[in-house]
Design an enzyme around this catalytic site. Sequence first.
Site, PDB file in Angstrom:
ATOM      1  N   ASP A   1     -25.720-113.451 -68.471  1.00  0.00           N
ATOM      2  CA  ASP A   1     -24.644-112.683 -67.851  1.00  0.00           C
ATOM      3  C   ASP A   1     -25.280-111.748 -66.829  1.00  0.00           C
ATOM      4  OD1 ASP A   1     -25.685-110.496 -69.306  1.00  0.00           O
ATOM      5  OD2 ASP A   1     -24.230-110.761 -70.914  1.00  0.00           O
TER       6      ASP A   1
ATOM      7  N   HIS B   1     -30.102-101.729 -75.120  1.00  0.00           N
ATOM      8  CA  HIS B   1     -29.108-102.540 -74.414  1.00  0.00           C
ATOM      9  C   HIS B   1     -28.719-101.921 -73.080  1.00  0.00           C
ATOM     10  CE1 HIS B   1     -26.032-105.633 -74.132  1.00  0.00           C
ATOM     11  NE2 HIS B   1     -25.159-104.707 -73.792  1.00  0.00           N
TER      12      HIS B   1
ATOM     13  N   LYS C   1     -20.268-114.444 -66.861  1.00  0.00           N
ATOM     14  CA  LYS C   1     -19.653-114.467 -68.196  1.00  0.00           C
ATOM     15  C   LYS C   1     -18.435-113.555 -68.252  1.00  0.00           C
ATOM     16  CE  LYS C   1     -21.089-111.670 -71.436  1.00  0.00           C
ATOM     17  NZ  LYS C   1     -21.926-110.981 -72.446  1.00  0.00           N
TER      18      LYS C   1
ATOM     19  N   GLY D   1     -21.441 -95.215-102.633  1.00  0.00           N
ATOM     20  CA  GLY D   1     -22.073 -95.601-101.372  1.00  0.00           C
ATOM     21  C   GLY D   1     -22.865 -94.502-100.694  1.00  0.00           C
ATOM     22  N   GLU D   2     -22.783 -93.275-101.170  1.00  0.00           N
ATOM     23  CA  GLU D   2     -23.559 -92.195-100.566  1.00  0.00           C
ATOM     24  C   GLU D   2     -25.054 -92.431-100.761  1.00  0.00           C
ATOM     25  OE1 GLU D   2     -22.634 -88.217-101.609  1.00  0.00           O
ATOM     26  OE2 GLU D   2     -20.495 -88.412-101.199  1.00  0.00           O
TER      27      GLU D   2
ATOM     28  N   ARG E   1     -24.743-100.403 -77.088  1.00  0.00           N
ATOM     29  CA  ARG E   1     -23.790-101.126 -76.238  1.00  0.00           C
ATOM     30  C   ARG E   1     -22.596-100.261 -75.846  1.00  0.00           C
ATOM     31  NH1 ARG E   1     -23.151-106.575 -79.731  1.00  0.00           N
ATOM     32  NH2 ARG E   1     -23.506-105.070 -81.402  1.00  0.00           N
TER      33      ARG E   1
ATOM     34  N   THR F   1     -23.918-112.491 -82.332  1.00  0.00           N
ATOM     35  CA  THR F   1     -23.184-113.639 -82.865  1.00  0.00           C
ATOM     36  C   THR F   1     -23.647-114.958 -82.262  1.00  0.00           C
ATOM     37  OG1 THR F   1     -21.463-113.553 -81.159  1.00  0.00           O
ATOM     38  CG2 THR F   1     -21.139-112.189 -83.142  1.00  0.00           C
TER      39      THR F   1
ATOM     40  N   ARG G   1     -16.278-111.818 -71.405  1.00  0.00           N
ATOM     41  CA  ARG G   1     -16.186-111.639 -72.856  1.00  0.00           C
ATOM     42  C   ARG G   1     -14.719-111.567 -73.261  1.00  0.00           C
ATOM     43  NH1 ARG G   1     -19.073-110.833 -77.088  1.00  0.00           N
ATOM     44  NH2 ARG G   1     -21.032-110.721 -75.921  1.00  0.00           N
TER      45      ARG G   1
END
Length: 309
Positions: A165, A128, A188, A37-38, A94, A219, A190
């Site tokens: 939100d 964000h 909202k 994976g490197e 975020r 999502t 979460r």
Amino acid sequence: MQVRIVAGTANRALAAAVAASLEKVPVVPEVERFPDGELRPAVTGLRGADVYVIQPTGPPVGDNLMELLLLCDACRRSGAARITALVPYFGYARQDRRTRPGEPVGVRVVADALVSAGAERIVVVDPHTVEFEAVCGVPVETLTAIPLLADALRPAPDSVVVAPDLGAVPIAERYAKLLSRPVAVVRKTRLSGASVLAGEVVGDVAGRPVIVVDDMISTGGTIEAAVEAVVAQGAAREIVVTATHGLFTGEAVDRLARLGLRQLVVTDTLAQRDTPRLPLEVCSVAPLLAEAVRRLHRDEHRDDLLIRA
């Protein structure tokens, strides 16, 4: 000092479009992937150049972020005179504050890593967190795609712009000003990373079409909850949704498809796949990014491209 556009693997189509707008040929690094994976990128021909590394850090966030860090270091070791990390979608934005003891401030960790890797400036699109620049140790250009997206919308008469939100209220206000529409807000809560509970709707949506706006769709939970909340308050079933960044992770496509949207508009800050189940329209930020690169290289003003409070 020559401008060179270095295209990471996360969104090479966008990098190519930016380079074309600048009448440049993008530098396409060789990126070797080891069995474990490197990553080992290699880039040459940058000595003395003003380099812009284009690499959004969307899913898979870890791989794309590591590639960005390695590319910045490779550019520095190749003799680049100046390195700008152009990160259209900035993962970890975020995580701009601790919500409980023991948590990291992820956006600060990533920003510091970019600086350590050689980035002397960071360019992002609609991050964000509005405090993004405050946590970075180098100059940051926070571009906005909201005017581009607003131009692409086809709102019905009497539409209301809806913030899903409280955090999206500044975004909704910018859309409302451009579209000359009123604003409503959904409160909202979460419950988890993929589950959202919508509460009361502040503002009049009864019998009116709505335009739900946000900076990103991950999502789809926030959008789904907001749409259900305004429909419960009598909003018309003419629903338009727009966001700068379309991640569409997990069950997002299924959730959005169930809502019967009339229009869904995002940008190409992240590479988009064909999604026939959704009324998806993709606006390119390549001209915006190219103009930012052009002005940065010439040290010209950029106020009309940036987010302003």
